[in-house]
Design a protein around this motif. Sequence first.
Motif, PDB file in Angstrom:
ATOM      1  N   LEU A  64       0.826  -1.205   0.000  1.00 27.49           N
ATOM      2  CA  LEU A  64       0.000   0.000   0.000  1.00 27.49           C
ATOM      3  C   LEU A  64       0.862   1.258   0.000  1.00 27.49           C
ATOM      4  O   LEU A  64       1.746   1.420   0.855  1.00 27.49           O
ATOM      5  N   ILE A  65       0.634   2.114  -0.977  1.00 26.26           N
ATOM      6  CA  ILE A  65       1.219   3.460  -0.968  1.00 26.26           C
ATOM      7  C   ILE A  65       0.070   4.433  -0.729  1.00 26.26           C
ATOM      8  O   ILE A  65      -0.902   4.451  -1.490  1.00 26.26           O
ATOM      9  N   ASN A  66       0.180   5.191   0.354  1.00 26.90           N
ATOM     10  CA  ASN A  66      -0.917   6.098   0.747  1.00 26.90           C
ATOM     11  C   ASN A  66      -2.247   5.345   0.824  1.00 26.90           C
ATOM     12  O   ASN A  66      -3.310   5.890   0.483  1.00 26.90           O
ATOM     13  N   GLY A  67      -2.183   4.079   1.257  1.00 28.26           N
ATOM     14  CA  GLY A  67      -3.399   3.290   1.424  1.00 28.26           C
ATOM     15  C   GLY A  67      -3.929   2.657   0.163  1.00 28.26           C
ATOM     16  O   GLY A  67      -4.945   1.948   0.208  1.00 28.26           O
ATOM     17  N   GLN A  68      -3.267   2.864  -0.981  1.00 26.28           N
ATOM     18  CA  GLN A  68      -3.707   2.278  -2.244  1.00 26.28           C
ATOM     19  C   GLN A  68      -2.836   1.079  -2.594  1.00 26.28           C
ATOM     20  O   GLN A  68      -1.604   1.166  -2.527  1.00 26.28           O
TER      21      GLN A  68
END
Length: 236
Positions: A64-68
């Motif tokens: 996950l990057i920034n929750g994505q």
Amino acid sequence: MKIESLKFEGVSFCHEGQDPVVANVEFDFPMNEVLWVKAEEGAGKSSLLQILAGLQMPQSGQFLINGQNVCEMSFEEFLPYRLQIGYSFDYGGLINNQTLFDNMMLPLLYHKTLSHKDAKARVDDIFKLFDVTKFAHERPAHVPGRLRKLVCLLRAMVMRPQVLLLDDPSVGLGQDSVYTLVDYIHQLRKEGCLQHVFISSYDEKFMNLFNYQIVHLDDGQLYFQPVDPEKRVVHL
């Protein structure tokens, strides 16, 4: 696009026929740090950095990057993050039929982040800083390995990304280049770039030139190790 968090949720990755690099790993990577990635030889440090760069996809779990979740992003969706990630692995990555200067210019022109004039000025300044201008128009095969290694490292930073991933950066460099490289990383961090730096290295002397935190990769798991501030050496 500001990168604020990098997180593994149940991430597993394994090269075919080999032991897992990571196995069902849950980990929040420290941000706004120079992170020293440590592991035994062959444990998978390079593969871990490649996952963080988005060059390798986990077989299961979520990165996950920034929750994505990167694994579910299209090329277009990942591109804004990709533009904020610089990486350098070993001596590879330079295009052999392009000069060192053109190799440095390539990401700037391809992504159109600067005008040609400004891109050229940036690359010229970097080459002058590292005293390699006289080699600028040579091709990679015609220069020493230490210079190819240096240009690989500098190309990872030429876009001034937020995330920088370096795999054994000090190996093969001359001492002067090492000190200039460390100075340059510190300078760019002061200017607001390279906020999140990940370095795999066995070179403790090199790493002691940074104010770092430590993550161990061991037996497919990641462990965070705070560092005693009194043991840090950050002065050149």
